[in-house]
Scaffold this motif. Structure first.
Motif, PDB file in Angstrom:
ATOM      1  N   ARG A 136       0.830  -1.210   0.000  1.00 57.31           N
ATOM      2  CA  ARG A 136       0.000   0.000   0.000  1.00 57.31           C
ATOM      3  C   ARG A 136       0.859   1.252   0.000  1.00 57.31           C
ATOM      4  O   ARG A 136       0.600   2.207  -0.749  1.00 57.31           O
ATOM      5  CB  ARG A 136      -0.923  -0.009   1.223  1.00 57.31           C
ATOM      6  CG  ARG A 136      -1.853   1.197   1.309  1.00 57.31           C
ATOM      7  CD  ARG A 136      -2.711   1.138   2.566  1.00 57.31           C
ATOM      8  NE  ARG A 136      -1.900   1.054   3.764  1.00 57.31           N
ATOM      9  CZ  ARG A 136      -1.266   2.094   4.319  1.00 57.31           C
ATOM     10  NH1 ARG A 136      -1.377   3.310   3.787  1.00 57.31           N
ATOM     11  NH2 ARG A 136      -0.547   1.931   5.405  1.00 57.31           N
ATOM     12  N   ARG A 187       0.944   4.025  -2.986  1.00 54.76           N
ATOM     13  CA  ARG A 187       0.665   5.443  -2.759  1.00 54.76           C
ATOM     14  C   ARG A 187       1.824   6.304  -3.254  1.00 54.76           C
ATOM     15  O   ARG A 187       1.628   7.381  -3.836  1.00 54.76           O
ATOM     16  CB  ARG A 187       0.417   5.692  -1.268  1.00 54.76           C
ATOM     17  CG  ARG A 187      -0.911   5.155  -0.749  1.00 54.76           C
ATOM     18  CD  ARG A 187      -2.079   5.919  -1.328  1.00 54.76           C
ATOM     19  NE  ARG A 187      -3.356   5.504  -0.765  1.00 54.76           N
ATOM     20  CZ  ARG A 187      -4.535   5.833  -1.285  1.00 54.76           C
ATOM     21  NH1 ARG A 187      -4.588   6.562  -2.392  1.00 54.76           N
ATOM     22  NH2 ARG A 187      -5.657   5.412  -0.730  1.00 54.76           N
ATOM     23  N   LEU A 236       1.640   6.411  -7.076  1.00 57.26           N
ATOM     24  CA  LEU A 236       0.552   7.286  -7.519  1.00 57.26           C
ATOM     25  C   LEU A 236       0.928   8.755  -7.369  1.00 57.26           C
ATOM     26  O   LEU A 236       0.674   9.570  -8.269  1.00 57.26           O
ATOM     27  CB  LEU A 236      -0.720   6.979  -6.722  1.00 57.26           C
ATOM     28  CG  LEU A 236      -1.394   5.634  -7.018  1.00 57.26           C
ATOM     29  CD1 LEU A 236      -2.421   5.305  -5.941  1.00 57.26           C
ATOM     30  CD2 LEU A 236      -2.045   5.643  -8.391  1.00 57.26           C
ATOM     31  N   TRP A 288      -5.953   7.796  -7.039  1.00 55.20           N
ATOM     32  CA  TRP A 288      -6.315   6.390  -7.005  1.00 55.20           C
ATOM     33  C   TRP A 288      -7.582   6.087  -7.806  1.00 55.20           C
ATOM     34  O   TRP A 288      -7.616   5.092  -8.550  1.00 55.20           O
ATOM     35  CB  TRP A 288      -6.414   5.931  -5.555  1.00 55.20           C
ATOM     36  CG  TRP A 288      -7.129   4.641  -5.287  1.00 55.20           C
ATOM     37  CD1 TRP A 288      -8.155   4.447  -4.412  1.00 55.20           C
ATOM     38  CD2 TRP A 288      -6.871   3.357  -5.871  1.00 55.20           C
ATOM     39  NE1 TRP A 288      -8.552   3.130  -4.422  1.00 55.20           N
ATOM     40  CE2 TRP A 288      -7.771   2.432  -5.314  1.00 55.20           C
ATOM     41  CE3 TRP A 288      -5.966   2.905  -6.827  1.00 55.20           C
ATOM     42  CZ2 TRP A 288      -7.809   1.086  -5.670  1.00 55.20           C
ATOM     43  CZ3 TRP A 288      -5.989   1.555  -7.186  1.00 55.20           C
ATOM     44  CH2 TRP A 288      -6.903   0.667  -6.603  1.00 55.20           C
ATOM     45  N   LEU A 308      -6.211  -0.087  -0.772  1.00 55.57           N
ATOM     46  CA  LEU A 308      -6.237   1.299  -1.247  1.00 55.57           C
ATOM     47  C   LEU A 308      -7.649   1.875  -1.211  1.00 55.57           C
ATOM     48  O   LEU A 308      -7.823   3.095  -1.259  1.00 55.57           O
ATOM     49  CB  LEU A 308      -5.671   1.372  -2.670  1.00 55.57           C
ATOM     50  CG  LEU A 308      -4.170   1.076  -2.769  1.00 55.57           C
ATOM     51  CD1 LEU A 308      -3.783   0.774  -4.222  1.00 55.57           C
ATOM     52  CD2 LEU A 308      -3.348   2.236  -2.231  1.00 55.57           C
TER      53      LEU A 308
END
Length: 396
Positions: free
Chosen positions: A27, A31, A34, A41, A70
């Motif tokens: 995770r 993140r 991204l 997301w 997420l």
């Protein structure tokens, strides 16, 4: 080229022994990827997770596991497993979805929480798997396997333990500059020589550790990248996930005997060489076009094998490259500027993704103190259990 996909984002969770769930590592890496891509997301249309066999049921459905972590938002999910090549298989799956028009933006995630000590076969008895046979029939753990390769190199090519130590020295120097690496201290050849013997001739500092960690990539179509404002993104141009060629069903297992009288030149090109060759053919480039490479240095001696298998030098020439500093930062063709497994250890489903993260940062020119000047093309390579291997070519 029509087969290119853009790397919009790359992110990692630092490697170490954190004692937490692989889901957390994935995770965090996702993140970070991204954020690096400047993508929210909800904009992700597909998630491809690289599975871990050590994470229980969530590890077998990693795509859905990471999508849930997420926050469910309707994305397509896919989970893949290919041992050490899982991350590259996930990249290849994402690329196929993009090129097929199934998604414009795909998140690729791999993470692992590895046990302490040597990896053992998982999934029950597999008598048709050469690696399972190696463990069960020969009692040969991975370090023993690595040591047999090292002994072959010494017998056939004249390599020495001092040559192997230079690989660790080189990779530790690069890893000291990488904030995501587990081991961030320079290592001397004397320290390698003074470390405990694990499987002769390899010592503790010749062999990679097992680690926790995570890595992620945001991939997109070239059209989406342009709309997103990325006019010249790093591009994945080829992914090779080929299997060995019949009749060579046993995957490069060295002769059990290690005496120089019976150690002979391999009769055919290795499985590892075929992995790289397929990637070069698809990408339309060759070894001379490379700026850098990230290879799977499970042991120092195996890194020298990779130099030859990816075409940086002829068979037997690997030791000369490391002696002359050609594969070090500042050398002619840096190999493992990330620090490699020597500095990270194995977090199996994440590592092939982490290799592509390093190519991405190097080709962008954002790798900081370990930057390879003017990097324009790079290759990754690894080999895993039962014919699973991969190579990825990225260009800028």
């Amino acid at each position: 080229m029509s087969g290119d996909v853009a790397v919009l984002g790359a992110g990692m969770h630092p490697w170490g022994k954190w004692g937490r769930s692989f889901v957390e590592y994935g995770r965090v890496a996702a993140r970070n990827a991204l954020a690096d891509a400047g993508i929210d997301w909800p904009d992700v249309q597909s998630v491809v997770g690289a599975d871990t066999v050590r994470g229980g049921y969530p590890g077998y459905v990693a795509g859905a596991t990471f999508a849930q972590a997420l926050g469910w938002q309707g994305a397509r999910v896919t989970s893949v497993y290919a041992a050490c090549a899982s991350g590259a298989q996930a990249v290849n799956t994402a690329r196929a979805q993009i090129l097929a028009g199934m998604a414009d933006v795909v998140l690729v995630v791999g993470a692992d929480a590895a046990p302490k000590g040597f990896f053992a076969p998982a999934g029950g008895e597999r008598p048709n798997d050469p690696d399972w046979l190696r463990f069960r029939v020969l009692g040969a753990t991975n370090p023993t396997y690595f040591a047999l390769y090292a002994r072959r190199r010494m017998a056939v090519h004249g390599d020495t333990p001092e040559d192997f130590a230079l690989v660790k020295v080189k990779n530790a120097a690069a890893g000291a500059l990488n904030r995501n690496a587990r081991y961030r201290a320079p290592v001397s050849a004397e320290q390698v020589a003074a470390s405990a013997v694990v499987a002769d001739p390899l010592r503790l500092l010749d062999i990679c550790a097992t680690s926790d960690g995570g890595a992620a990539l945001v991939l997109s179509s070239m059209e989406f990248a342009r709309r997103h404002g990325a006019a010249d993104p790093v591009r994945i141009r080829a992914v090779s996930t080929v299997t060995p060629t019949y009749p060579k069903a046993v995957l490069d297992l060295p002769d059990i005997a290690t005496d120089s009288a019976v150690a002979v030149e391999p009769a055919t090109a290795s499985f590892r060489a075929s992995i790289a060759r397929a990637a070069y053919e698809e990408a339309g480039i060759g070894p001379s076009d490379l700026s850098l490479a990230e290879v799977y240095d499970l042991s120092t001696a195996l890194e020298l094998e990779w130099y030859e298998d990816i075409g940086l030098c002829p068979a037997g020439g690997g030791a000369a490259l490391v002696r002359e500093g050609a594969t070090a930062l500042g050398g002619r063709i840096p190999v493992n500027p990330s620090g490699g497994l020597a500095s990270f250890g194995e977090a199996v489903p994440a590592q092939a993704i982490a290799q592509v993260c390093e190519l991405t940062w190097q080709l962008r020119g954002t790798a900081g103190d370990r930057q390879v000047p003017g990097a324009r093309a790079g290759i990754t390579a690894n080999q895993g259990l039962f014919g699973h291997g991969s190579a990825v070519v990225a260009v800028r």
